[in-house]
Design a protein around this motif. Structure first.
Motif, mmCIF file in Angstrom:
data_model
loop_
_atom_site.group_PDB
_atom_site.id
_atom_site.type_symbol
_atom_site.label_atom_id
_atom_site.label_comp_id
_atom_site.label_asym_id
_atom_site.label_seq_id
_atom_site.Cartn_x
_atom_site.Cartn_y
_atom_site.Cartn_z
ATOM 1 N N MET A 100 0.858 -1.175 0.000
ATOM 2 C CA MET A 100 0.000 0.000 0.000
ATOM 3 C C MET A 100 0.907 1.242 0.000
ATOM 4 N N ASN A 101 0.604 2.206 -0.886
ATOM 5 C CA ASN A 101 1.437 3.401 -0.948
ATOM 6 C C ASN A 101 1.078 4.376 0.178
ATOM 7 N N THR A 102 1.885 5.399 0.335
ATOM 8 C CA THR A 102 1.711 6.359 1.425
ATOM 9 C C THR A 102 0.352 7.047 1.358
ATOM 10 N N SER A 103 -0.078 7.416 0.175
ATOM 11 C CA SER A 103 -1.365 8.090 0.005
ATOM 12 C C SER A 103 -2.523 7.210 0.478
ATOM 13 N N GLU A 104 -2.480 5.943 0.106
ATOM 14 C CA GLU A 104 -3.525 4.999 0.530
ATOM 15 C C GLU A 104 -3.496 4.800 2.047
ATOM 16 N N THR A 105 -2.321 4.708 2.613
ATOM 17 C CA THR A 105 -2.185 4.553 4.061
ATOM 18 C C THR A 105 -2.795 5.754 4.783
ATOM 19 N N ILE A 106 -2.494 6.945 4.297
ATOM 20 C CA ILE A 106 -3.041 8.166 4.908
ATOM 21 C C ILE A 106 -4.565 8.181 4.786
ATOM 22 N N LYS A 107 -5.081 7.760 3.642
ATOM 23 C CA LYS A 107 -6.545 7.710 3.470
ATOM 24 C C LYS A 107 -7.176 6.775 4.494
ATOM 25 N N TRP A 108 -6.565 5.621 4.745
ATOM 26 C CA TRP A 108 -7.103 4.693 5.752
ATOM 27 C C TRP A 108 -7.001 5.282 7.158
ATOM 28 N N LEU A 109 -5.928 5.996 7.419
ATOM 29 C CA LEU A 109 -5.783 6.653 8.725
ATOM 30 C C LEU A 109 -6.841 7.751 8.906
ATOM 31 N N VAL A 110 -7.103 8.498 7.834
ATOM 32 C CA VAL A 110 -8.148 9.533 7.880
ATOM 33 C C VAL A 110 -9.504 8.878 8.121
ATOM 34 N N TYR A 111 -9.773 7.791 7.398
ATOM 35 C CA TYR A 111 -11.043 7.075 7.588
ATOM 36 C C TYR A 111 -11.189 6.623 9.040
ATOM 37 N N ALA A 112 -10.155 6.047 9.603
ATOM 38 C CA ALA A 112 -10.203 5.579 10.994
ATOM 39 C C ALA A 112 -10.469 6.750 11.948
ATOM 40 N N GLN A 113 -9.874 7.895 11.665
ATOM 41 C CA GLN A 113 -10.090 9.067 12.522
ATOM 42 C C GLN A 113 -11.518 9.604 12.393
ATOM 43 N N VAL A 114 -12.076 9.562 11.185
ATOM 44 C CA VAL A 114 -13.459 10.030 10.993
ATOM 45 C C VAL A 114 -14.427 9.106 11.736
ATOM 46 N N VAL A 115 -14.205 7.809 11.675
ATOM 47 C CA VAL A 115 -15.054 6.865 12.411
ATOM 48 C C VAL A 115 -14.929 7.130 13.911
ATOM 49 N N HIS A 116 -13.710 7.320 14.369
ATOM 50 C CA HIS A 116 -13.472 7.625 15.781
ATOM 51 C C HIS A 116 -14.163 8.937 16.160
ATOM 52 N N PHE A 117 -14.051 9.930 15.287
ATOM 53 C CA PHE A 117 -14.691 11.221 15.499
ATOM 54 C C PHE A 117 -16.213 11.071 15.625
ATOM 55 N N ALA A 118 -16.812 10.233 14.791
ATOM 56 C CA ALA A 118 -18.263 10.002 14.854
ATOM 57 C C ALA A 118 -18.660 9.412 16.204
ATOM 58 N N HIS A 119 -17.876 8.467 16.691
ATOM 59 C CA HIS A 119 -18.169 7.863 17.996
ATOM 60 C C HIS A 119 -18.005 8.880 19.120
ATOM 61 N N LEU A 120 -16.955 9.686 19.039
ATOM 62 C CA LEU A 120 -16.760 10.724 20.047
ATOM 63 C C LEU A 120 -17.899 11.749 20.014
ATOM 64 N N SER A 121 -18.407 12.034 18.821
ATOM 65 C CA SER A 121 -19.522 12.984 18.687
ATOM 66 C C SER A 121 -20.758 12.486 19.423
ATOM 67 N N GLU A 122 -21.031 11.194 19.307
ATOM 68 C CA GLU A 122 -22.167 10.612 20.030
ATOM 69 C C GLU A 122 -21.997 10.786 21.535
ATOM 70 N N GLN A 123 -20.793 10.524 22.022
ATOM 71 C CA GLN A 123 -20.522 10.678 23.446
ATOM 72 C C GLN A 123 -20.614 12.135 23.868
ATOM 73 N N LEU A 124 -20.155 13.028 23.018
ATOM 74 C CA LEU A 124 -20.189 14.459 23.314
ATOM 75 C C LEU A 124 -21.625 14.954 23.462
ATOM 76 N N ILE A 125 -22.506 14.471 22.609
ATOM 77 C CA ILE A 125 -23.915 14.870 22.685
ATOM 78 C C ILE A 125 -24.502 14.444 24.023
ATOM 79 N N GLU A 126 -24.196 13.221 24.450
ATOM 80 C CA GLU A 126 -24.690 12.748 25.739
ATOM 81 C C GLU A 126 -24.116 13.578 26.883
ATOM 82 N N SER A 127 -22.831 13.903 26.813
ATOM 83 C CA SER A 127 -22.222 14.672 27.896
ATOM 84 C C SER A 127 -22.707 16.122 27.893
#
Length: 163
Positions: free
Chosen positions: A1-28
């Motif tokens: 996997m090239n660097t660009s693809e790796t970064i895209k997967w890292l961005v995707y993982a962060q967006v998913v993590h961000f979505a989960h944190l957003s749910e928790q933030l709404i509750e808090s």
């Protein structure tokens, strides 16, 4: 996997993590609002955060009718009708007709609703200040890239996926 693809997967993982944190933030946010309300000795506060946001929208735009409220909140008129009926019943808002238009019903805040509105404004001001601190280390070019990315994510999440 090239660097660009790796970064895209890292961005995707962060967006998913961000979505989960957003749910928790709404509750808090609801919990924090209740704590602040108790500290300021408010007699009551709506149980649902959407109701608090409707109060906020009314407070920022009063007098406002059902249609304009639905548009500003990006909710259906039926949802606004249901929420406003509950807020009327609980004494947070009042309805009235303007002198030049007896057909339309407009909403404004009661004293009780104004207390919730002001409390919500204070909390948002604190959140806004914290967020602006978070953005300080970024250059203008980086901020433009972040903005473009977030706009793209929002547009992507807004699209209806085929079922």
């Amino acid at each position: 996997m090239n660097t660009s693809e790796t970064i895209k997967w890292l961005v995707y993982a962060q967006v998913v993590h961000f979505a989960h944190l957003s749910e928790q933030l709404i509750e808090s946010e609801q919990d924090k609002l209740l704590r602040y309300a108790q500290e300021q000795q408010l007699e009551s506060i709506p149980r649902h955060l959407t109701s608090v946001h409707v109060i906020d929208c009314i407070g920022n735009n009063e007098p406002i009718n059902n249609t304009a409220l639905a548009e500003k909140m990006d909710l259906s008129k039926a949802s606004i009708t249901k929420i406003s009926a509950k807020l009327l019943e609980e004494g947070y808002i009042k309805r009235r007709q303007l002198n030049d238009n007896k057909k339309e019903i407009y909403f404004s805040l009661t004293a009780k609703g104004r207390q919730v509105f002001e409390l919500h404004q204070q909390l948002h001001k604190l959140k806004e200040e914290r967020f602006m601190q978070l953005l300080k280390p970024f250059t203008e070019a980086e901020l433009h890239a972040i903005l473009r990315f977030l706009q793209s994510v929002s547009a992507h999440w807004t699209k209806k996926e085929p079922e």
